[in-house]
Design an enzyme around this catalytic site. Structure first.
Site, PDB file in Angstrom:
ATOM      1  N   CYS A   1      30.652  80.621  77.618  1.00 14.51           N
ATOM      2  CA  CYS A   1      30.652  81.803  78.487  1.00 14.51           C
ATOM      3  C   CYS A   1      31.838  81.731  79.440  1.00 14.51           C
ATOM      4  O   CYS A   1      32.425  80.667  79.631  1.00 14.51           O
ATOM      5  CB  CYS A   1      29.364  81.852  79.287  1.00 14.51           C
ATOM      6  SG  CYS A   1      27.927  81.955  78.222  1.00 14.51           S
TER       7      CYS A   1
ATOM      8  N   ASP B   1      23.190  70.471  78.188  1.00 18.00           N
ATOM      9  CA  ASP B   1      24.294  70.403  77.232  1.00 18.00           C
ATOM     10  C   ASP B   1      25.632  70.262  77.956  1.00 18.00           C
ATOM     11  O   ASP B   1      26.558  69.647  77.445  1.00 18.00           O
ATOM     12  CB  ASP B   1      24.279  71.683  76.389  1.00 18.00           C
ATOM     13  CG  ASP B   1      25.015  71.519  75.080  1.00 18.00           C
ATOM     14  OD1 ASP B   1      25.012  70.401  74.538  1.00 18.00           O
ATOM     15  OD2 ASP B   1      25.590  72.506  74.606  1.00 18.00           O
TER      16      ASP B   1
ATOM     17  N   TYR C   1      22.231  81.892  66.249  1.00 16.90           N
ATOM     18  CA  TYR C   1      22.140  81.122  67.492  1.00 16.90           C
ATOM     19  C   TYR C   1      20.676  80.839  67.825  1.00 16.90           C
ATOM     20  O   TYR C   1      19.914  81.757  68.132  1.00 16.90           O
ATOM     21  CB  TYR C   1      22.811  81.929  68.602  1.00 16.90           C
ATOM     22  CG  TYR C   1      22.909  81.253  69.943  1.00 16.90           C
ATOM     23  CD1 TYR C   1      23.124  79.886  70.072  1.00 16.90           C
ATOM     24  CD2 TYR C   1      22.833  82.013  71.109  1.00 16.90           C
ATOM     25  CE1 TYR C   1      23.236  79.289  71.317  1.00 16.90           C
ATOM     26  CE2 TYR C   1      22.953  81.422  72.366  1.00 16.90           C
ATOM     27  CZ  TYR C   1      23.148  80.063  72.462  1.00 16.90           C
ATOM     28  OH  TYR C   1      23.264  79.471  73.697  1.00 16.90           O
TER      29      TYR C   1
ATOM     30  N   HIS D   1      19.805  76.175  73.166  1.00 18.11           N
ATOM     31  CA  HIS D   1      19.894  76.304  74.629  1.00 18.11           C
ATOM     32  C   HIS D   1      18.704  77.011  75.253  1.00 18.11           C
ATOM     33  O   HIS D   1      18.746  77.359  76.437  1.00 18.11           O
ATOM     34  CB  HIS D   1      21.182  77.070  75.037  1.00 18.11           C
ATOM     35  CG  HIS D   1      22.440  76.303  74.788  1.00 18.11           C
ATOM     36  ND1 HIS D   1      23.541  76.860  74.166  1.00 18.11           N
ATOM     37  CD2 HIS D   1      22.791  75.027  75.074  1.00 18.11           C
ATOM     38  CE1 HIS D   1      24.504  75.951  74.082  1.00 18.11           C
ATOM     39  NE2 HIS D   1      24.068  74.833  74.625  1.00 18.11           N
TER      40      HIS D   1
END
Ligand code: ADP
Ligand code: SF4
Length: 707
Positions: free
Chosen positions: A48, A284, A189, A192
């Site tokens: 991001c 992460d 995806y 997370h």
């Protein structure tokens, strides 16, 4: 002034680039990913950046520079595939309909221009987004509150079979559009904790009683179906990556390594690439305060053996030895990097050309992450050009040559002064850098000696390494400059990067006036402690700064044997570090170290052996015993030199002095990143054409739809 001998005089670019070290050849091997081949093993995983759909061209340019820097694969951040799932206020990318294709194509084109493969991370956030923009009801595996960072008063509804069919169709449509937009690798995806696919996988969120819940096979069903759909839609021109969390770090309550091994086994050969991450984003992307380079190895070890498809993983890899080790040990096929690619977009090129000393190593501070959390364009402590590639035209490795023979004096060798001297020197100007103390680095030198943040010293080390190559930059240590010496020195332009000093009167956010303090009270500031003052006994730290300093000093003092109480007007310790995803870890560490944490209280008076505190809501008093108090409050810029020089304005002309500018903390105290940026900005804009009152950067203005 008669300065002592300079410590730096080597010629810039004097030495030919060395050939690549053969130990790193393995990093430059091509890797087949489905129908495609990446030219090397350097893989910029999705990250991001706070630019997303708002700053389309800025984002495309940033990704293009990564490709220029040698990354074999460059990916987007998460791309929302449908209006029923968006994560306002975060600014990511969108692929809701065909009108989003041209913007995304700009990114894939920028990546392709430099021979890299372009990856796109398609995302359906589901119960991870409140849909405050679209006002659609979010969906997830179960009726559960939205799992955002902000405790939004919103719940997701449980998806029925029609919803699942809709999601599969939307994902297929997004894959088709991603192909049209020119992407080579399409992501499924499921990591997370950020999307529906992850939520279905994890028993933590998925308590369904149908064929999509219960057993691992059932919980994997949606991921498997969507991966199959994606493979079909991708055809033989695109590769399909599946991104999963290898451990949610909550034991058997969620995904754990054993279960994930089994899950990979259920669809091992289905994707063209496996992308492994650890826990939620905060796990992460741990900061250097909480994890070393390569910390994910124990979680990743053994997973590659479960599939013949290539695997990628991360670990804040900046050292080519650590990278080569991952490959040689059979842990990974591709070296994933987000932050190392932000700090140094040219990291692969530098390894390839044997220029290891030029690598700008990530310091693991997560200021880059704060861009996303504050919806501001990404910024980086080490790389001040990050996010400025398009709007200001800055490049991480290049800068415009000098426009004149001007010579400049930079006063202060902290992050602002070092970056300013380095960048001005790189432009070819004659630069003198004068520093009061016997070492360079300023606050970075001091702060990096605090517990577990030694890697922050890389901000200084990179710049020193570069300055050592610049024959046109001279550095003088132990050279405190006065206004008279500066005028005598004869520089055309003076840059004051003199830093800031922590206040001793508690003025910050809560108190805007000094608080009463007994003359015999032991009051210290962070500067005192960093200079070696060692309080003892019961120490109260008062934190009205809310970033990292109070927490670091608490760790330092506990290590020195003090009993520490941390008082803050905020409702939690180091409140701003929510933006660097550290708050939880800091509070946990301090509690585990035995630090007593007193929230929602301000220190209102400091006495000989106690402090008075007041509740920020009721004013209710509480006294705390204190042998010493450490005030982590506001700072004041060291502007004495600026004021002295301004007072002697009339002497400038005869001294040949044309301008004096204060930068960095010496102008207004802020982050290390802001200081580095200020240094770079001065150098970039020095002798550039004046722009008057114009906006100092390019903006992308939304195209208006006809009424
Ligand atoms: P910044 O973050 O803005 O770079 P720092 O506090 O890290 O600020 O660094 C400022 C540096 O400037 C310190 O190393 C300090 O010793 C040096 N300095 C301050 N005043 C003078 C001066 N008059 N002459 C030379 N160096 C100075
Ligand atoms: Fe690394 Fe900090 Fe830059 Fe992020 S901001 S890339 S953590 S140096």
């Amino acid at each position: 002034m008669r300065p002592p001998d300079p410590i730096s005089s080597a010629g810039f670019n004097e030495r030919e680039p060395m050939a690549r070290d053969p130990r790193y050849d393995v990093l430059f091997e091509p890797v087949k990913i489905g129908p495609l081949t990446t030219k090397n093993r350097f893989y910029q995983v999705p990250h991001c950046n706070g630019m997303g759909y708002r700053d389309v061209t800025a984002l495309a340019t940033m990704r293009g520079i990564k490709a220029e820097g040698g990354w074999g694969v460059v990916c987007t951040e998460q791309v929302e595939i449908h209006p029923t799932s968006e994560i306002t206020p975060f600014i990511e990318l969108r692929l809701w309909d065909d009108r989003d294709i041209p913007g995304l194509a700009r990114t894939s084109e920028a990546i392709h221009r430099h021979g890299a493969l372009a990856g796109i991370e398609l995302a359906y956030n589901g119960m991870n987004g409140s849909n405050f923009y679209t006002r659609e009801v979010p969906m997830g595996p179960a009726h559960l509150p939205i799992a955002t960072f902000f405790n939004d008063p919103v719940q997701a509804r449980a998806m029925d079979k029609q919803d699942i069919a809709d999601l599969r169709r939307w994902h297929r449509q997004a894959v088709a559009r991603a192909k049209q937009a020119g992407f080579d690798i399409v992501y499924v995806y499921a990591a997370h904790g950020f999307g529906t696919l992850h939520h279905f996988l994890s028993r933590r969120f998925n308590n369904r009683g149908d064929e999509y819940g219960g057993s691992l096979t059932n919980r994997t069903r949606l991921l498997r179906e969507i991966t199959e759909d994606t493979k079909e839609a991708a055809g033989d021109s695109c590769a399909v990556a599946v991104r999963i969390t290898v451990d949610e770090l909550i034991g058997s309550a969620g995904l754990h390594k054993e279960e994930v091994r089994e899950m990979i086994g259920l669809m091992a050969e289905l994707p063209d690439l496996w992308d492994f991450v650890l826990g939620g984003w905060e796990n992460d992307s741990l900061t250097s305060r909480f994890a070393e380079e390569g910390n994910q190895e124990p979680y990743i070890a053994g997973l590659k053996a479960l599939t013949t498809k290539p695997v990628v993983g991360v670990g804040r890899f900046t050292s080519p030895d650590a990278m080569a080790r991952q490959i040689n040990k059979g842990l990974l096929d591709l070296i994933g990097a987000a932050r190392p690619s932000i700090a140094d977009p040219f990291l692969p090129k530098k390894i390839e050309e044997g220029r290891l000393e030029d690598i700008r190593e990530c310091i693991g501070c997560n200021i880059c992450v704060s861009g996303d959390f504050t919806t501001a364009p990404i910024r980086c402590t080490q790389n001040p050009t990050m996010g400025e590639e398009w709007r200001r035209g800055w490049h991480p490795e290049r800068i415009a040559p000098k426009r004149s023979e001007a010579n400049l004096l930079v006063v202060g060798g902290g992050p602002a002064g070092l970056e300013c001297a380095r960048a001005l020197g790189h432009r070819g100007y004659r630069v003198t850098l004068a520093e009061t103390s016997a070492e360079l680095g300023g606050r970075v030198a001091r702060e990096s000696r605090l517990p577990r943040v030694a890697s922050w010293g890389r901000v200084r080390d990179y710049r020193l390494q570069q300055l050592n190559k610049l024959a046109n930059v001279e550095i003088y240590l132990e050279s405190e400059m006065t206004a008279a010496q500066i005028l005598e020195f004869g520089a055309d332009h003076v840059v004051l990067a003199t830093g800031a000093t922590w206040r001793r009167d508690a003025v910050a956010r809560y108190h805007l006036q000094p608080i009463p303090t007994s003359a015999d009270a032991l009051v210290h500031t962070p500067d005192d402690l960093m200079a070696g003052t060692k309080p003892s006994g019961q120490v109260v730290i008062y934190d009205d700064d809310h970033y990292y300093m109070a927490g670091l000093l608490a760790e330092l003092l506990v290590a020195q044997g003090c009993c520490v109480t941390l008082v803050t007007p905020a409702s939690e310790v180091s409140n701003w570090t929510r933006n660097t995803m550290e708050q939880h870890f800091i509070q946990k560490r301090l509690l585990e170290m035995g630090v007593v944490i007193v929230t929602n209280r301000a220190v209102s008076e400091v006495r000989r052996d106690s402090v008075a505190t007041a509740c920020v809501f009721t004013g209710g008093p509480m006294e705390l015993a204190a042998d010493a108090v450490v005030l982590v409050t506001a700072r004041l810029p060291n502007e004495g030199l600026l004021l002295d020089l301004t007072a002697r304005r009339g002497d400038w002309e005869s001294a040949g002095l044309r301008s004096v500018v204060a930068i960095g903390d010496g102008r207004a105290p802020a982050t290390i990143a802001a200081a580095v940026y200020a240094g770079r900005r001065y150098a970039e804009e020095f002798e550039a054409p004046a722009i008057g009152d114009a906006v100092p950067f390019k903006r992308e203005i939304t195209g208006l739809t006809p009424l």
